[in-house]
Design a protein around this motif. Sequence first.
Motif, mmCIF file in Angstrom:
data_model
loop_
_atom_site.group_PDB
_atom_site.id
_atom_site.type_symbol
_atom_site.label_atom_id
_atom_site.label_comp_id
_atom_site.label_asym_id
_atom_site.label_seq_id
_atom_site.Cartn_x
_atom_site.Cartn_y
_atom_site.Cartn_z
ATOM 1 N N GLU A 1 36.439 16.687 35.299
ATOM 2 C CA GLU A 1 35.216 16.844 36.095
ATOM 3 C C GLU A 1 33.945 16.801 35.240
ATOM 4 O OE1 GLU A 1 35.861 20.560 38.114
ATOM 5 O OE2 GLU A 1 37.422 19.707 39.409
ATOM 6 N N SER A 2 34.099 16.794 33.936
ATOM 7 C CA SER A 2 32.963 16.838 33.020
ATOM 8 C C SER A 2 32.323 15.469 32.870
ATOM 9 C CB SER A 2 33.449 17.316 31.648
ATOM 10 O OG SER A 2 32.445 17.161 30.673
ATOM 11 N N PRO A 3 31.013 15.432 32.662
ATOM 12 C CA PRO A 3 30.400 14.166 32.245
ATOM 13 C C PRO A 3 31.052 13.718 30.931
ATOM 14 C CG PRO A 3 28.708 15.755 32.865
ATOM 15 C CD PRO A 3 30.026 16.500 32.837
ATOM 16 N N PRO A 4 31.032 12.425 30.636
ATOM 17 C CA PRO A 4 31.777 11.922 29.480
ATOM 18 C C PRO A 4 31.145 12.191 28.111
ATOM 19 C CG PRO A 4 30.662 10.130 30.603
ATOM 20 C CD PRO A 4 30.449 11.364 31.433
ATOM 21 N N SER A 5 29.967 12.775 28.055
ATOM 22 C CA SER A 5 29.332 12.975 26.750
ATOM 23 C C SER A 5 30.102 14.015 25.942
ATOM 24 C CB SER A 5 27.879 13.420 26.916
ATOM 25 O OG SER A 5 27.818 14.788 27.289
ATOM 26 N N PRO A 6 30.150 13.841 24.619
ATOM 27 C CA PRO A 6 30.858 14.807 23.768
ATOM 28 C C PRO A 6 30.341 16.241 23.932
ATOM 29 C CG PRO A 6 30.404 12.820 22.532
ATOM 30 C CD PRO A 6 29.675 12.688 23.847
ATOM 31 N N GLU A 7 29.024 16.401 24.077
ATOM 32 C CA GLU A 7 28.478 17.749 24.241
ATOM 33 C C GLU A 7 28.944 18.368 25.558
ATOM 34 O OE1 GLU A 7 24.291 20.256 24.337
ATOM 35 O OE2 GLU A 7 24.261 18.179 23.650
ATOM 36 N N ARG B 1 31.631 17.659 27.219
ATOM 37 C CA ARG B 1 33.066 17.929 27.130
ATOM 38 C C ARG B 1 33.352 19.175 26.284
ATOM 39 N NH1 ARG B 1 36.832 14.257 28.420
ATOM 40 N NH2 ARG B 1 37.981 14.375 26.457
ATOM 41 N N LEU B 2 32.592 19.371 25.219
ATOM 42 C CA LEU B 2 32.742 20.562 24.393
ATOM 43 C C LEU B 2 32.398 21.818 25.205
ATOM 44 C CD1 LEU B 2 33.418 21.476 21.500
ATOM 45 C CD2 LEU B 2 30.999 21.177 20.932
ATOM 46 N N ARG B 3 31.308 21.753 25.930
ATOM 47 C CA ARG B 3 30.910 22.885 26.772
ATOM 48 C C ARG B 3 31.938 23.112 27.891
ATOM 49 N NH1 ARG B 3 25.849 24.673 25.519
ATOM 50 N NH2 ARG B 3 24.558 23.247 24.310
ATOM 51 N N ALA B 4 32.466 22.034 28.445
ATOM 52 C CA ALA B 4 33.477 22.153 29.511
ATOM 53 C C ALA B 4 34.722 22.864 29.000
ATOM 54 C CB ALA B 4 33.827 20.770 30.071
ATOM 55 N N MET B 5 35.145 22.532 27.783
ATOM 56 C CA MET B 5 36.329 23.193 27.223
ATOM 57 C C MET B 5 36.067 24.677 26.970
ATOM 58 S SD MET B 5 39.149 21.536 27.013
ATOM 59 C CE MET B 5 40.093 22.444 25.790
ATOM 60 N N ALA B 6 34.882 25.010 26.474
ATOM 61 C CA ALA B 6 34.553 26.417 26.242
ATOM 62 C C ALA B 6 34.518 27.177 27.560
ATOM 63 C CB ALA B 6 33.221 26.544 25.504
ATOM 64 N N ARG B 7 33.918 26.573 28.570
ATOM 65 C CA ARG B 7 33.874 27.214 29.894
ATOM 66 C C ARG B 7 35.277 27.369 30.466
ATOM 67 N NH1 ARG B 7 28.648 24.045 32.438
ATOM 68 N NH2 ARG B 7 27.081 25.265 31.322
ATOM 69 N N ALA B 8 36.098 26.344 30.310
ATOM 70 C CA ALA B 8 37.473 26.404 30.817
ATOM 71 C C ALA B 8 38.253 27.504 30.108
ATOM 72 C CB ALA B 8 38.162 25.058 30.623
#
Length: 188
Positions: A74-80, A82-89
């Motif tokens: 569900e994350s936008p494809p940008s590396p930043e 995705r990094l924030r998405a993983m931390a939130r997850a």
Amino acid sequence: MNASPRRKELTRLAAQLFVQEGFDRTTVRMLAQEMGIKSGSLFHHFKDKQEILAAVIEEGTHNALAIAKRSLDESPPSPEARLRAMARAHLETLFTDRNAHVVALFEWRRLDDSAKAHLSHLRDAYEALWVQVIEEALAAGLIHGDRFLISRFVLGALNWTVRWYDPAGPRTPDELADELIAMIMPAR
């Protein structure tokens, strides 16, 4: 893993007891009492206490993987992003499935060798998602340093929040995740 609703409920109750008492101090009698069944009935669902511990960790790790994969999808494809998405997850996993995650963090060493061998692929799959996202952030120049050390630092910081974070406090889990990730990115 037997995924019957009753076994899942028993696993959830065991996780709660393992967090409260610790794996070593939790007896089969205590587990049965917490679950509302007779001690002998417990063995209808699990071979032994070791299998209960493995079931708790397996269930929690499956949930963590599902949440992380969904967040990345569900994350936008940008590396930043995705990094924030993983931390939130990761924080979502900690706060929605706290007991199983705490058990996985603090009782993994109590697993016997066969359970560790069985569960290592799940842990490795979860860590591989982190490695991929960290490598993307490194390649984009968002973060700097050794991939292994960054992954251990980030996961360690996120995992430790189970000890101090107050969900009723001033920061939401998303704000906390964003702030922790901002700490590893150079000032812009």
